[in-house]
Write an enzyme that holds these catalytic residues in place. Structure first.
Site, PDB file in Angstrom:
ATOM      1  N   GLY A  51       0.692  -1.210   0.123  1.00  0.00           N
ATOM      2  CA  GLY A  51      -0.181   0.163  -0.070  1.00  0.00           C
ATOM      3  C   GLY A  51       0.789   1.334  -0.013  1.00  0.00           C
ATOM      4  O   GLY A  51       0.247   2.336  -0.117  1.00  0.00           O
ATOM      5  N   PRO A  83       4.760  -4.881  -0.732  1.00  0.00           N
ATOM      6  CA  PRO A  83       4.614  -3.699  -1.750  1.00  0.00           C
ATOM      7  C   PRO A  83       4.595  -4.200  -3.004  1.00  0.00           C
ATOM      8  O   PRO A  83       5.187  -4.990  -3.604  1.00  0.00           O
ATOM      9  CB  PRO A  83       6.011  -3.162  -1.370  1.00  0.00           C
ATOM     10  CG  PRO A  83       6.937  -3.968  -1.020  1.00  0.00           C
ATOM     11  CD  PRO A  83       6.165  -5.041  -0.193  1.00  0.00           C
ATOM     12  N   GLY A  84       3.631  -3.598  -3.812  1.00  0.00           N
ATOM     13  CA  GLY A  84       3.703  -3.873  -5.122  1.00  0.00           C
ATOM     14  C   GLY A  84       3.884  -2.571  -5.973  1.00  0.00           C
ATOM     15  O   GLY A  84       4.953  -2.299  -6.548  1.00  0.00           O
ATOM     16  N   ARG A  85       2.980  -1.543  -5.961  1.00  0.00           N
ATOM     17  CA  ARG A  85       3.328  -0.473  -6.651  1.00  0.00           C
ATOM     18  C   ARG A  85       4.545   0.452  -6.217  1.00  0.00           C
ATOM     19  O   ARG A  85       5.245   0.904  -7.075  1.00  0.00           O
ATOM     20  CB  ARG A  85       1.879   0.796  -6.271  1.00  0.00           C
ATOM     21  CG  ARG A  85       2.027   1.842  -6.860  1.00  0.00           C
ATOM     22  CD  ARG A  85       0.706   3.068  -6.371  1.00  0.00           C
ATOM     23  NE  ARG A  85      -0.218   2.235  -6.011  1.00  0.00           N
ATOM     24  CZ  ARG A  85      -1.593   2.190  -6.764  1.00  0.00           C
ATOM     25  NH1 ARG A  85      -1.459   2.793  -7.946  1.00  0.00           N
ATOM     26  NH2 ARG A  85      -2.582   1.562  -6.459  1.00  0.00           N
ATOM     27  N   ARG A 102      -6.043   2.915 -15.352  1.00  0.00           N
ATOM     28  CA  ARG A 102      -6.099   3.373 -14.058  1.00  0.00           C
ATOM     29  C   ARG A 102      -7.149   4.608 -14.200  1.00  0.00           C
ATOM     30  O   ARG A 102      -7.809   4.602 -13.171  1.00  0.00           O
ATOM     31  CB  ARG A 102      -4.703   3.660 -13.643  1.00  0.00           C
ATOM     32  CG  ARG A 102      -4.052   2.187 -13.223  1.00  0.00           C
ATOM     33  CD  ARG A 102      -2.614   2.570 -12.517  1.00  0.00           C
ATOM     34  NE  ARG A 102      -2.926   2.984 -11.166  1.00  0.00           N
ATOM     35  CZ  ARG A 102      -3.010   4.721 -11.129  1.00  0.00           C
ATOM     36  NH1 ARG A 102      -2.465   5.536 -12.089  1.00  0.00           N
ATOM     37  NH2 ARG A 102      -3.137   5.060  -9.880  1.00  0.00           N
ATOM     38  N   CYS A 152     -13.998   2.364 -27.935  1.00  0.00           N
ATOM     39  CA  CYS A 152     -15.404   3.130 -28.126  1.00  0.00           C
ATOM     40  C   CYS A 152     -15.955   3.054 -26.803  1.00  0.00           C
ATOM     41  O   CYS A 152     -16.992   2.283 -26.364  1.00  0.00           O
ATOM     42  CB  CYS A 152     -16.090   2.230 -29.067  1.00  0.00           C
ATOM     43  SG  CYS A 152     -15.482   2.220 -30.725  1.00  0.00           S
TER      44      CYS A 152
HETATM   45  C1  LIG Z   1      -2.741  -5.695  -3.944  1.00  0.00           C
HETATM   46  C2  LIG Z   1      -2.256  -6.094  -2.484  1.00  0.00           C
HETATM   47  C3  LIG Z   1      -0.909  -5.628  -2.282  1.00  0.00           C
HETATM   48  C4  LIG Z   1       0.077  -4.530  -2.786  1.00  0.00           C
HETATM   49  O1  LIG Z   1      -0.602  -3.263  -2.821  1.00  0.00           O
HETATM   50  P1  LIG Z   1       0.322  -2.111  -3.428  1.00  0.00           P
HETATM   51  O2  LIG Z   1      -0.471  -0.898  -3.144  1.00  0.00           O
HETATM   52  O3  LIG Z   1       0.489  -2.202  -5.024  1.00  0.00           O
HETATM   53  O4  LIG Z   1       1.627  -1.803  -2.646  1.00  0.00           O
HETATM   54  C5  LIG Z   1      -0.590  -6.299  -0.856  1.00  0.00           C
HETATM   55  N1  LIG Z   1      -1.105  -7.153  -0.508  1.00  0.00           N
HETATM   56  C6  LIG Z   1      -2.278  -7.575  -0.506  1.00  0.00           C
HETATM   57  C7  LIG Z   1      -3.240  -8.414   0.005  1.00  0.00           C
HETATM   58  C8  LIG Z   1      -2.855  -7.009  -1.930  1.00  0.00           C
HETATM   59  O5  LIG Z   1      -3.902  -7.550  -2.162  1.00  0.00           O
END
Ligand SMILES: *Cc1c(COP(=O)(O)O)cnc(C)c1O
Length: 434
Positions: A238, A288-290, A326, A357
């Site tokens: 997050g 972390p992803g984003r 997004r 479209c």
């Molecule tokens: C999507 C998700 C993340 C990653 O969230 P980011 O905002 O991209 O860091 C981490 N944990 C869980 C369980 C998720 O569903």
């Protein structure tokens, strides 16, 4: 920090000119900086210091095998949300023993596959899911490692589609019911309690919600520790990134509703979560992803037409909402900059739209951008997370190509789909070929 800069008015990723990539591979084209990904991983890892921790990259943000391989080489674990993501991680050489499996709707097949592969933990989101995992594990004569996902009911101050830690969200189990759920888990012979988990939302730009969530679950974690052989606490992902003004200001400033404020730095984030977690003395997992990949990618697109209508000017580009959803899905903001900057060029207020479209197919509305001409290349910045991974072939548009840059080198890591790819899985096509 990210690795996209102008050199002599030419936008470059590390030392590679984006114009050259667009000419070699066509547009729309995703380009990623490997340096940015590894740099962000190392900075987070370093900031966590002595705290016993494991970074489990959230695969859904960007699941290209080359990106997964980069992170696996840094020692990253992985947070997966489907059997398909587990398959990708293993194909990329990732360690299933460092995988956590999240999500509210795991199927029995996915559970069996993950158990067979030896994942580290199922992060369980309901009592029914506990029973299903127990059943599957017992048929396989295994014990499934589980953690329960707690919904701490804190407001992460983010877009409502990416808030997950409030009581109204479908995710996790509420604090007042979590002990009962752990009792149930303890009573099921196919399960082995390994940890607890939370994830309060995405694109969180303040430290406070993270600190609040940790403070809220801490007493619970202490209580659980006394009763079960707990190994870990996962505090989810997050961490927000800079979308506005990132090119001009590095990563120092957020531009929010015209009002400048400081970005959440990785040091502030760690400062908010680490002291209480240190006292807890469990292994800390982060997902972390984003943060790892968001600012590591751009989407290159070419201007097809400029259409001057009564009320507005539309810049129509060859990327669409199917390539980057997004803006349509989350009101996501992406900076839009010219790949070749014209010194002294003016700006114009325009809508930047795609060819799909749908009226939701836009990248910017009434935004002041550098003046462009038909045929020009534009870069949609900060498109490395939830970009390609959410792309579809809507309107039968082939999926874009992806390129990974490393220093002066670059590599095609996914070729552009062609028309045959579009129909390859359809049965009629198979019959025709047979
Ligand atoms: C999507 C998700 C993340 C990653 O969230 P980011 O905002 O991209 O860091 C981490 N944990 C869980 C369980 C998720 O569903």
């Amino acid at each position: 920090m990210h690795s996209f800069h102008y050199q002599n008015n030419q936008l470059a990723c590390e030392s590679v000119r984006l114009q050259d990539l667009a000419e070699s591979y066509g547009t729309p084209l995703y380009v990623y900086s490997s340096h940015t990904v590894t740099d962000h991983f190392r900075r987070l890892d370093r900031a966590l210091g002595e705290l016993a921790h494991e970074i489990c990259y959230a695969v859904k943000a960007n699941s290209n095998l080359a990106v997964l391989r980069l992170l696996a080489a840094q020692g990253s674990g992985f947070d997966i949300v489907s059997g398909g993501e587990l398959y990708r991680v293993m194909q990329a050489g990732g360690d299933p023993g460092k995988c956590t499996f999240a999500g509210v709707g795991k199927t029995q097949d996915e559970i069996a596959y993950a158990l067979h592969s030896g994942i580290y933990s199922f992060n369980v989101e309901s009592e029914s899911e506990l029973r299903t995992i127990d059943n599957v594990a017992r048929t396989m004569d295994r014990k499934a490692p589980v953690a329960l996902r707690i919904n701490p009911d804190v407001d992460p101050h983010t877009h409502h589609y990416i808030s997950t830690g409030k009581s109204e969200n479908k995710f996790g189990i509420s604090i007042d019911r979590i002990m009962e759920a752990y009792d149930l888990a303890a009573s099921l012979p196919g399960l082995e309690i390994r940890g607890l988990q939370m994830h309060i939302g995405s694109q969180i730009t303040e430290a406070e919600p993270f600190a609040q969530a940790v403070a809220k679950v801490l007493p619970l974690a202490e209580a659980l520790k006394r009763r079960f052989p707990l190994e870990f606490i996962s505090i989810g992902g997050g961490i927000g990134i800079v979308y506005r003004g990132s090119l001009e200001s590095g990563d120092a400033v957020w531009w929010h509703e015209g009002e400048a404020r400081h970005a959440l730095t990785i040091e502030q984030y760690v400062q908010a979560i680490a002291p209480p977690l240190r006292r807890l003395n469990l292994r800390v997992l982060l997902e972390p992803g984003r943060f790892l990949v968001g600012n590591a990618g751009v989407l290159l697109t070419r201007v097809l037409y400029i259409k001057r209508a009564l009320e507005k000017t539309f810049v129509i580009v060859d990327a669409g909402m199917n390539d980057l959803i997004r803006p349509a899905l989350y009101d996501g903001y992406h900076e839009i900059v010219p790949v070749c900057r014209q010194p002294g060029a003016g700006t114009e207020v325009v809508d930047v739209v795609g060819p799909v479209c749908e009226s939701g197919d836009f990248f910017a509305q009434s935004r002041e951008v550098a003046q462009v001409a038909e045929g020009d290349l534009l870069a949609l910045m900060s498109a490395g997370a939830y970009g390609f991974s959410m792309a579809s072939t809507y309107n039968s548009r082939p999926l874009p190509a992806e390129v990974l840059v490393s220093g002066a080198e670059h590599r095609l890591i996914r070729r552009r789909q062609n028309y045959a790819d579009l129909i390859a899985a359809e049965l009629e096509a198979e019959e025709v070929e047979a």
